[in-house]
Structure formats: C-alpha cells, structure tokens
Write an enzyme that holds these catalytic residues in place. Structure first.
Site, mmCIF file in Angstrom:
data_model
loop_
_atom_site.group_PDB
_atom_site.id
_atom_site.type_symbol
_atom_site.label_atom_id
_atom_site.label_comp_id
_atom_site.label_asym_id
_atom_site.label_seq_id
_atom_site.Cartn_x
_atom_site.Cartn_y
_atom_site.Cartn_z
ATOM 1 C CE LYS A 46 -0.602 5.826 -9.502
ATOM 2 N NZ LYS A 46 -1.687 5.357 -10.345
ATOM 3 N N PRO B 47 0.769 -1.250 0.000
ATOM 4 C CG PRO B 47 -0.996 -1.589 1.499
ATOM 5 C CD PRO B 47 0.311 -2.182 1.045
ATOM 6 C CE LYS C 250 -0.849 5.353 -1.774
ATOM 7 N NZ LYS C 250 -0.325 4.080 -2.191
ATOM 8 C CB THR D 126 1.150 4.767 -5.642
ATOM 9 O OG1 THR D 126 0.700 4.158 -6.842
ATOM 10 C CG2 THR D 126 1.159 6.282 -5.825
HETATM 11 P P1 NAD Z 1 -4.285 -3.626 -1.562
HETATM 12 O O1 NAD Z 1 -4.454 -3.002 -0.237
HETATM 13 O O2 NAD Z 1 -5.440 -4.301 -2.215
HETATM 14 O O3 NAD Z 1 -3.097 -4.727 -1.495
HETATM 15 C C1 NAD Z 1 -1.912 -4.553 -0.784
HETATM 16 C C2 NAD Z 1 -1.397 -5.923 -0.358
HETATM 17 O O4 NAD Z 1 -0.155 -5.752 0.304
HETATM 18 C C3 NAD Z 1 -2.338 -6.626 0.633
HETATM 19 O O5 NAD Z 1 -2.607 -7.941 0.197
HETATM 20 C C4 NAD Z 1 -1.548 -6.617 1.942
HETATM 21 O O6 NAD Z 1 -1.826 -7.732 2.772
HETATM 22 C C5 NAD Z 1 -0.131 -6.630 1.414
HETATM 23 N N1 NAD Z 1 0.861 -6.153 2.386
HETATM 24 C C6 NAD Z 1 0.813 -5.067 3.186
HETATM 25 N N2 NAD Z 1 1.923 -4.989 3.922
HETATM 26 C C7 NAD Z 1 2.700 -6.035 3.569
HETATM 27 C C8 NAD Z 1 3.980 -6.500 3.990
HETATM 28 N N3 NAD Z 1 4.681 -5.859 4.936
HETATM 29 N N4 NAD Z 1 4.456 -7.613 3.426
HETATM 30 C C9 NAD Z 1 3.752 -8.280 2.483
HETATM 31 N N5 NAD Z 1 2.536 -7.898 2.050
HETATM 32 C C10 NAD Z 1 2.027 -6.789 2.585
HETATM 33 O O7 NAD Z 1 -3.683 -2.499 -2.517
HETATM 34 P P2 NAD Z 1 -3.711 -2.438 -4.111
HETATM 35 O O8 NAD Z 1 -4.978 -1.824 -4.569
HETATM 36 O O9 NAD Z 1 -3.271 -3.746 -4.644
HETATM 37 O O10 NAD Z 1 -2.597 -1.321 -4.361
HETATM 38 C C11 NAD Z 1 -1.226 -1.601 -4.188
HETATM 39 C C12 NAD Z 1 -0.449 -0.372 -4.595
HETATM 40 O O11 NAD Z 1 -0.775 -0.035 -5.945
HETATM 41 C C13 NAD Z 1 -0.768 0.880 -3.759
HETATM 42 O O12 NAD Z 1 0.405 1.613 -3.561
HETATM 43 C C14 NAD Z 1 -1.765 1.634 -4.631
HETATM 44 O O13 NAD Z 1 -1.775 3.033 -4.405
HETATM 45 C C15 NAD Z 1 -1.252 1.301 -6.016
HETATM 46 N N6 NAD Z 1 -2.264 1.380 -7.084
HETATM 47 C C16 NAD Z 1 -3.514 0.848 -6.902
HETATM 48 C C17 NAD Z 1 -4.446 0.947 -7.915
HETATM 49 C C18 NAD Z 1 -5.836 0.383 -7.757
HETATM 50 O O14 NAD Z 1 -6.696 0.673 -8.610
HETATM 51 N N7 NAD Z 1 -6.115 -0.429 -6.747
HETATM 52 C C19 NAD Z 1 -4.098 1.564 -9.129
HETATM 53 C C20 NAD Z 1 -2.820 2.051 -9.307
HETATM 54 C C21 NAD Z 1 -1.903 1.951 -8.260
#
Ligand code: NAD
Length: 352
Positions: free
Chosen positions: A225, A120, A300, A150
């Site tokens: 980004k 995250p 965020k 991000t």
């Molecule tokens: P999410 O919260 O669905 O997934 C994050 C994953 O990371 C979770 O499964 C969590 O358990 C895991 N995690 C957290 N801490 C951890 C650790 N210490 N070790 C291992 N795993 C860990 O988030 P997401 O939507 O998949 O987004 C991930 C990143 O991508 C973020 O930075 C977000 O801003 C970016 N992003 C998301 C989107 C979107 O549409 N969801 C689009 C572009 C960018």
C-alpha cells in the site's frame, strides 16, 4: 428445496432461510458435495448455495468515510455486525442499518468471530488492539483480526505479535479503491499474513472487495500500500508539473494530454485521473478537487513511506520531495482537497 426458494428471495431473507434450515442444509449439502473433505458448515453451505457468502458474527471498529460503507456491505451480505466508533453518531447511523452497537473495541471483540478495524493511523490501531478496553484483552482465543487501516508495517507486526500471544489471528489488509470502492464493495485488499490466515480472511473480505491479494507475511499488505501510494504521489506531482509547464509554454492542455497519453509519459495520473481541470470528466479536477483522495491522506502515506525508508536505509529522494510538496499544500489549506490539486498549487492558485 433451497434452489427453488433462494433465487426469489431478498438477501436478508436468504440468510434467514439458511439459518432456519441450516441443519438440513448442512446434511443435504454434505450429501451432494463431491468433496468428501468439506466438513464445515461454511464450506458445505457455500457449495450448496450459488453465493460465495459466509454468514458470521463480524465486528467493525472505525466507521468513518471508508469503514461505514464497508460495515454496511457486511450487513447487506447477511453478516451479524457489531460496531464501535469513538464517534457515537457514526455508530448510531450503522445501528439504523441493522448493526448492534458496542461500547468499546473490547466489547466488540468479545461478541464476534471476526473483527475488522479501519481507523486513521498506527497509534489508533495500537490503541484499539493493545489499549485498555482493547481487542486483545477481551478477545476469546481464535478471534480473527483484520486491520484494513493504512499504517506503518512495523506497527502491524507489533500488533500481530501481541495478538498471536493471546491465540488470535491477525492480518494487515489495507485497501485501495477509495470511498467509491468502499461504497460499491469493489475495494482491492492487500493482505499480509500466513496462508491459512489469508484464506480465512478472504471469506469475509470478499463481501467488501473485488480483488483480494495475498502479498506475503504480516506487514506486506502495508508495504504494498505505501509503495503504491508513494509511486502515485510522485507521478501525480510529475504530471502536474509537466502540464503546468506546458500551459506556461502555450500548448493546449487537451493536445498535451493526447500526446502524453499516447507517449512515454503516460501513467494513471495522466490518463485516468488527470489533474488539469477541463481535460477529463468525472475526476476531482473537474469538480474543484472535491471528493477523491485528500492531500492530507496522501501526506500521511508519504510520511509512512519516509519513516519505513529511514528505518531501512532505503533512498527515496523523489518520495521525500513529493512529501515536501504535499506538506506545503496541506499547510496552505489543500489538506481536504483531492491530492491532484497539486496542479492548482503549482499554478499558484490559493486553496479556497
Ligand atoms: P476517517 O477519518 O474518515 O475515519 C476513521 C474513523 O475511525 C472515524 O470515524 C473515527 O472516529 C474512528 N476512530 C478513530 N480512533 C478510534 C478509536 N480509538 N476507536 C474507534 N474508532 C476510532 O478515515 P477513512 O477515510 O475512513 O480512512 C480510514 C483508513 O483507511 C485510514 O488509515 C486511511 O489512510 C485508509 N484509506 C482511506 C482511503 C480514503 O479514500 N478515505 C482510501 C484508502 C485507505
């Protein structure tokens, strides 16, 4: 021989065959290669096959909404994938698709040539790389690290410095394209790193995305980004305000959309992702703002923009105003709704 076998086989078999015959393929590829300098197995196999795919051991840390699809695409492309997530259920569902599961980011790093992280925020990235049992402690020199989360560009630079000290390469490679892009393998990657690291990272990123863009040195992927998302957050709030005003003044929403979309107010938020229910099909506004890009994630990203702007004395008054709007929305229950629900919020609707 390979050309006669490969087109009739499934991708999984494709890689089994490539592995089985890799030595012969390598010498054959070298024999036919017009490029005398193509010396690595990877280069030769790529020229020899019709595909762009490189089969390697890849680690994936962070299997959430985005990461689980990205890791799955790596498996589908034939890579040997090892995964880790603090959520064991998330890791187990990737195991069903053929991934190996490790017990820590460090254990992943010790088993692979490339590790990709998708967690995250900045503190998670720092923990995964620099924390106890983290990637940097356990990696062998030469490991390629790609962070697709991000986060704050300053955090990317910090992790890059720690990785470099250990002889690892590191690029920041945040994405756009959302969950759909992650699932379909059509993400855009914005990559920050030196030329050599970019070229190497591109080989594997191509299996998860369509556009792989080199933005400059380390951290510039994150800069691209957060600047894009600040622009998008501001423009969405602006479009929502305009349509809300138009509705109060009595103009039909579709007429107003036609005018704006063929006039100077036109932008992605109005013509591709319109926030007003009933104007467009297939956008979150047409399904009660479910799916899409959550308001909490937009908040965020605006927080990252504000932090970077403060540290660098850049004036972002509209970014600050947009951050306040999405912050209020999140406090009123819109956090999980798509950020285009700013229209519903301005209209005075309560989040359900
Ligand atoms: P999410 O919260 O669905 O997934 C994050 C994953 O990371 C979770 O499964 C969590 O358990 C895991 N995690 C957290 N801490 C951890 C650790 N210490 N070790 C291992 N795993 C860990 O988030 P997401 O939507 O998949 O987004 C991930 C990143 O991508 C973020 O930075 C977000 O801003 C970016 N992003 C998301 C989107 C979107 O549409 N969801 C689009 C572009 C960018």
């Amino acid at each position: 021989m390979y050309r006669s076998i490969l087109p009739h086989t499934l991708p999984k078999d494709y890689f089994r065959i490539i592995r089985m015959f890799s030595t012969k393929a390598l010498s054959a590829a070298r024999a036919v290669s017009p490029h005398a300098h193509a010396t690595s197995t990877t280069q030769c196999l790529r020229m020899f096959s019709t595909s762009n795919i490189v089969n390697q051991k890849v680690g994936f840390v962070g299997l959430g909404n985005m990461g689980r699809h990205m890791a799955n695409n790596l498996i589908k492309a034939g890579h040997e994938v090892t995964v880790y997530d603090i959520n064991t259920t998330a890791a187990a569902s990737l195991a069903e698709k053929g991934a190996k599961v490790a017990n820590s980011p460090g254990e992943v790093a010790s088993q692979v040539e490339t590790v990709i992280t998708m967690v995250p925020n900045s503190s998670h990235v720092i923990d995964v790389y620099e924390g106890e049992g983290g990637i940097i402690d356990s990696a062998k020199p030469g490991l390629q690290c790609i962070d697709a989360s991000t986060i704050d560009p300053a955090a990317s630079r910090q992790v890059h410095a720690s990785a470099t000290k250990k002889g690892l390469t590191f690029v920041d490679a945040p994405v756009s394209g959302g969950v759909g892009g992650a699932e379909n393998g059509t993400l855009t990657f914005m990559v920050g790193g030196d030329d050599e690291s970019f070229a190497k990272a591109k080989e594997v990123l191509t299996d998860m995305g369509k556009n792989i863009v080199h933005c400059g040195g380390v951290g510039t992927g994150e800069v691209a980004k957060i600047c894009n998302n600040m622009c998008m957050g501001i423009s969405m709030a602006g479009v929502a305000e305009s349509f809300n005003l138009g509705a109060k003044l009595g103009i039909d929403k579709k007429v107003l959309a036609d005018i704006i979309n063929s006039s100077t107010g036109r932008c992605w938020s109005s013509d591709t992702y319109n926030p007003v229910p009933g104007v467009m099909e297939g956008v979150p506004a047409s399904r009660d703002y479910e799916g899409g890009f959550g308001t909490a994630l937009m908040l965020k990203d605006l927080g990252l923009a504000t932090q970077a702007a403060t540290a660098n004395q850049a004036a972002i008054p509209l970014g600050n105003a947009a951050q306040a709007v999405y912050s209020t929305m999140t406090a009123h229950g819109y956090g999980k709704k798509d950020f285009s629900s700013v229209y519903a919020h301005l209209k005075g609707d309560r989040a359900e």
